[in-house]
Design a protein around this motif. Structure first.
Motif, PDB file in Angstrom:
ATOM      1  N   GLU A  68      -4.272  -7.890   6.957  1.00  0.00           N
ATOM      2  CA  GLU A  68      -5.125  -6.988   6.189  1.00  0.00           C
ATOM      3  C   GLU A  68      -5.803  -6.019   7.136  1.00  0.00           C
ATOM      4  N   VAL A  69      -5.830  -4.746   6.752  1.00  0.00           N
ATOM      5  CA  VAL A  69      -6.453  -3.691   7.542  1.00  0.00           C
ATOM      6  C   VAL A  69      -7.403  -2.920   6.642  1.00  0.00           C
ATOM      7  N   ARG A  70      -8.636  -2.732   7.087  1.00  0.00           N
ATOM      8  CA  ARG A  70      -9.636  -1.985   6.323  1.00  0.00           C
ATOM      9  C   ARG A  70      -9.912  -0.651   7.010  1.00  0.00           C
ATOM     10  N   GLY A  71     -10.216   0.355   6.204  1.00  0.00           N
ATOM     11  CA  GLY A  71     -10.539   1.654   6.757  1.00  0.00           C
ATOM     12  C   GLY A  71      -9.460   2.665   6.415  1.00  0.00           C
ATOM     13  N   PRO A  72      -9.357   3.724   7.231  1.00  0.00           N
ATOM     14  CA  PRO A  72     -10.124   4.034   8.439  1.00  0.00           C
ATOM     15  C   PRO A  72     -11.557   4.496   8.121  1.00  0.00           C
ATOM     16  N   ARG A  73     -12.427   4.336   9.132  1.00  0.00           N
ATOM     17  CA  ARG A  73     -13.805   4.832   9.074  1.00  0.00           C
ATOM     18  C   ARG A  73     -14.091   5.575  10.364  1.00  0.00           C
ATOM     19  N   ASN A  74     -15.011   6.535  10.302  1.00  0.00           N
ATOM     20  CA  ASN A  74     -15.312   7.307  11.500  1.00  0.00           C
ATOM     21  C   ASN A  74     -16.817   7.442  11.691  1.00  0.00           C
ATOM     22  N   GLU A  75     -17.330   6.758  12.693  1.00  0.00           N
ATOM     23  CA  GLU A  75     -18.727   6.883  13.095  1.00  0.00           C
ATOM     24  C   GLU A  75     -18.841   7.636  14.423  1.00  0.00           C
ATOM     25  N   PHE A  76     -17.713   8.211  14.883  1.00  0.00           N
ATOM     26  CA  PHE A  76     -17.646   8.866  16.190  1.00  0.00           C
ATOM     27  C   PHE A  76     -16.911  10.195  16.030  1.00  0.00           C
ATOM     28  N   GLU A  77     -17.270  10.913  14.996  1.00  0.00           N
ATOM     29  CA  GLU A  77     -16.561  12.129  14.585  1.00  0.00           C
ATOM     30  C   GLU A  77     -16.662  13.218  15.655  1.00  0.00           C
ATOM     31  N   LEU A  78     -15.556  13.913  15.882  1.00  0.00           N
ATOM     32  CA  LEU A  78     -15.546  15.056  16.787  1.00  0.00           C
ATOM     33  C   LEU A  78     -16.067  16.279  16.029  1.00  0.00           C
ATOM     34  N   MET A 121      -5.663  -2.747   2.876  1.00  0.00           N
ATOM     35  CA  MET A 121      -4.224  -2.559   3.007  1.00  0.00           C
ATOM     36  C   MET A 121      -3.607  -3.794   3.639  1.00  0.00           C
ATOM     37  N   ARG A 122      -2.359  -4.059   3.284  1.00  0.00           N
ATOM     38  CA  ARG A 122      -1.555  -5.032   4.010  1.00  0.00           C
ATOM     39  C   ARG A 122      -0.541  -4.244   4.832  1.00  0.00           C
ATOM     40  N   LEU A 123      -0.658  -4.311   6.148  1.00  0.00           N
ATOM     41  CA  LEU A 123       0.238  -3.589   7.033  1.00  0.00           C
ATOM     42  C   LEU A 123       1.017  -4.565   7.898  1.00  0.00           C
ATOM     43  N   VAL A 124       2.158  -4.114   8.370  1.00  0.00           N
ATOM     44  CA  VAL A 124       2.999  -4.939   9.221  1.00  0.00           C
ATOM     45  C   VAL A 124       2.909  -4.430  10.652  1.00  0.00           C
ATOM     46  N   VAL A 125       2.936  -5.371  11.603  1.00  0.00           N
ATOM     47  CA  VAL A 125       2.966  -5.011  13.015  1.00  0.00           C
ATOM     48  C   VAL A 125       4.402  -4.588  13.342  1.00  0.00           C
ATOM     49  N   ALA A 126       4.625  -3.286  13.371  1.00  0.00           N
ATOM     50  CA  ALA A 126       5.973  -2.776  13.593  1.00  0.00           C
ATOM     51  C   ALA A 126       6.365  -2.809  15.065  1.00  0.00           C
ATOM     52  N   GLY A 127       5.371  -2.885  15.949  1.00  0.00           N
ATOM     53  CA  GLY A 127       5.672  -2.942  17.368  1.00  0.00           C
ATOM     54  C   GLY A 127       4.474  -3.438  18.147  1.00  0.00           C
ATOM     55  N   THR A 170     -12.806 -10.685  11.931  1.00  0.00           N
ATOM     56  CA  THR A 170     -12.501  -9.280  11.665  1.00  0.00           C
ATOM     57  C   THR A 170     -13.051  -8.455  12.819  1.00  0.00           C
ATOM     58  N   ARG A 171     -12.217  -7.567  13.361  1.00  0.00           N
ATOM     59  CA  ARG A 171     -12.652  -6.778  14.514  1.00  0.00           C
ATOM     60  C   ARG A 171     -12.222  -5.317  14.358  1.00  0.00           C
ATOM     61  N   PRO A 172     -13.088  -4.379  14.810  1.00  0.00           N
ATOM     62  CA  PRO A 172     -12.747  -2.955  14.737  1.00  0.00           C
ATOM     63  C   PRO A 172     -12.007  -2.499  15.989  1.00  0.00           C
ATOM     64  N   TYR A 173     -11.009  -1.634  15.812  1.00  0.00           N
ATOM     65  CA  TYR A 173     -10.289  -1.049  16.945  1.00  0.00           C
ATOM     66  C   TYR A 173     -10.043   0.429  16.655  1.00  0.00           C
ATOM     67  N   SER A 174     -10.224   1.250  17.685  1.00  0.00           N
ATOM     68  CA  SER A 174     -10.068   2.695  17.529  1.00  0.00           C
ATOM     69  C   SER A 174      -8.608   3.069  17.357  1.00  0.00           C
ATOM     70  N   LEU A 175      -8.376   4.092  16.534  1.00  0.00           N
ATOM     71  CA  LEU A 175      -7.041   4.658  16.382  1.00  0.00           C
ATOM     72  C   LEU A 175      -6.789   5.640  17.523  1.00  0.00           C
ATOM     73  N   CYS A 176      -5.605   5.545  18.132  1.00  0.00           N
ATOM     74  CA  CYS A 176      -5.339   6.369  19.310  1.00  0.00           C
ATOM     75  C   CYS A 176      -4.057   7.168  19.196  1.00  0.00           C
ATOM     76  N   GLY A 177      -3.475   7.255  17.990  1.00  0.00           N
ATOM     77  CA  GLY A 177      -2.243   8.001  17.818  1.00  0.00           C
ATOM     78  C   GLY A 177      -2.491   9.421  17.366  1.00  0.00           C
ATOM     79  N   ASP A 178      -1.578   9.926  16.572  1.00  0.00           N
ATOM     80  CA  ASP A 178      -1.633  11.293  16.066  1.00  0.00           C
ATOM     81  C   ASP A 178      -2.085  11.277  14.612  1.00  0.00           C
ATOM     82  N   PRO A 179      -3.236  11.877  14.288  1.00  0.00           N
ATOM     83  CA  PRO A 179      -3.694  11.874  12.892  1.00  0.00           C
ATOM     84  C   PRO A 179      -2.704  12.509  11.919  1.00  0.00           C
ATOM     85  N   HIS A 236     -11.820   4.373  13.453  1.00  0.00           N
ATOM     86  CA  HIS A 236     -11.341   3.026  13.749  1.00  0.00           C
ATOM     87  C   HIS A 236     -10.898   2.363  12.453  1.00  0.00           C
ATOM     88  N   VAL A 237     -10.152   1.296  12.601  1.00  0.00           N
ATOM     89  CA  VAL A 237      -9.822   0.425  11.476  1.00  0.00           C
ATOM     90  C   VAL A 237     -10.285  -0.981  11.824  1.00  0.00           C
TER      91      VAL A 237
END
Length: 302
Positions: free
Chosen positions: A89-99, A1-7, A46-55, A36-37
């Motif tokens: 560019e953003v890849r994912g999301p992927r989950n290796e830490f599933e609840l 994906m191509r995403l924009v930094v909105a904030g 390229t670095r992975p970072y966890s998603l911390c918002g509302d799914p 994470h994405v």
């Protein structure tokens, strides 16, 4: 994906909060707590970072990144180069830490390790499942998201005020434990919990990761029939990339799971810091950035 930094804003000392959106307003791919994405910050970074918002919010992704000046460059780029309005560019999301479902949860977070835990807490709350959080950091000012974490189920341990959390008093009981943070914290939590009762995500590899003899072996690519030799001083990932085989990777140290590949034959020599003992024993998947082979040949689903 191509995403924009909105904030982009600072939410704690040394912690930048990013909001990413589709430039055209299209809904983003769904994700689940623990995902994470991968941010492609430059062609070589390229670095992975966890998603911390509302799914449930498909309009944006939220990330929080701690500035680590002595790190490998990802957080420096986010803090010093990335700005609101930039596209990446953003890849994912992927989950290796599933609840996974459980009767109760104990969450343990150290510093920026709170990021994947936040949506887990919200999910546990929505299911009506009892939970408790133990959250430590260097100082209160350096601990992000304190405004979202209130109530008697939250135990805060700013190190300059309280010292380190008393891990001997964790008493998980029948709770499933989720822990994310520095390796020292993760290792101590794992050591104190009954086998099979803890799920972890690490920032850095385990101290013993990568240990073991190194010898050359072959990898067979099942989809093409190609066979490639992996020398003793090279990784499977680097050999595949040199041969022009399209593979995704991010951390390149066995902690994020981006390069996870199915194993169709042979016995992998697991040297990652991610797979559970049960997953290692099954031998049907591996992290090709660090893991090797216990047999002369591996057959990979590539």
């Amino acid at each position: 994906m191509r995403l924009v930094v909105a904030g982009k804003r600072e939410i704690a000392e040394g912690v930048a909060h990013l909001t990413l959106r589709d430039p055209g307003g299209a809904p983003l791919p769904p994700w689940t707590p623990g995902a994470h994405v991968d941010l492609v910050l430059t062609p070589a970074l390229t670095r992975p970072y966890s998603l911390c918002g509302d799914p449930a919010d498909r309009t944006s992704y939220e990330l929080a990144v701690r500035h680590e000046p002595a790190g490998r460059g990802g957080s420096r780029h986010v803090h010093e180069e990335l700005a609101a309005g930039d596209e990446l560019e953003v890849r994912g999301p992927r989950n290796e830490f599933e609840l996974v479902p459980a009767g109760r949860y104990l969450f343990v977070a150290g510093g920026i390790g709170i990021t994947p835990i936040l949506p887990m807490i919200a999910e546990a709350e929505s299911r009506g499942v009892p939970w408790r959080l133990v959250y430590g950091g260097r100082t209160r000012a350096s601990m992000p998201f304190l405004d979202r974490l209130t109530g008697d189920r939250v135990e805060l341990y700013p190190q300059d005020e309280t010292g380190f959390p008393d891990l001997d008093a964790l008493s998980p009981g029948d709770a499933l434990v989720y822990c994310c943070g520095p390796s020292g914290l993760v290792d101590e939590v794992v050591r104190r919990c009954p086998p099979g009762s803890v799920r972890v995500e690490r920032f850095t590899p385990r101290e013993d990761a990568g240990a073991g003899p190194r010898a050359a072996f072959e990898v067979e690519l099942a989809r093409s029939g190609r066979a490639l030799t992996v020398p003793a001083d090279r990784s499977i990932l680097s050999v595949l990339e040199e041969a022009g085989v399209p593979v995704l990777s991010s951390c390149q140290e066995g902690t994020c799971g981006t390069c996870e590949t199915d194993v169709l034959g042979g016995v992998p020599d697991h040297r990652d810091s991610l797979l559970t003992p049960e997953e290692r024993a099954a031998g049907d998947t591996m992290m090709i950035c660090v893991s090797r082979s216990l047999t002369p040949r591996l057959v990979l689903d590539l």
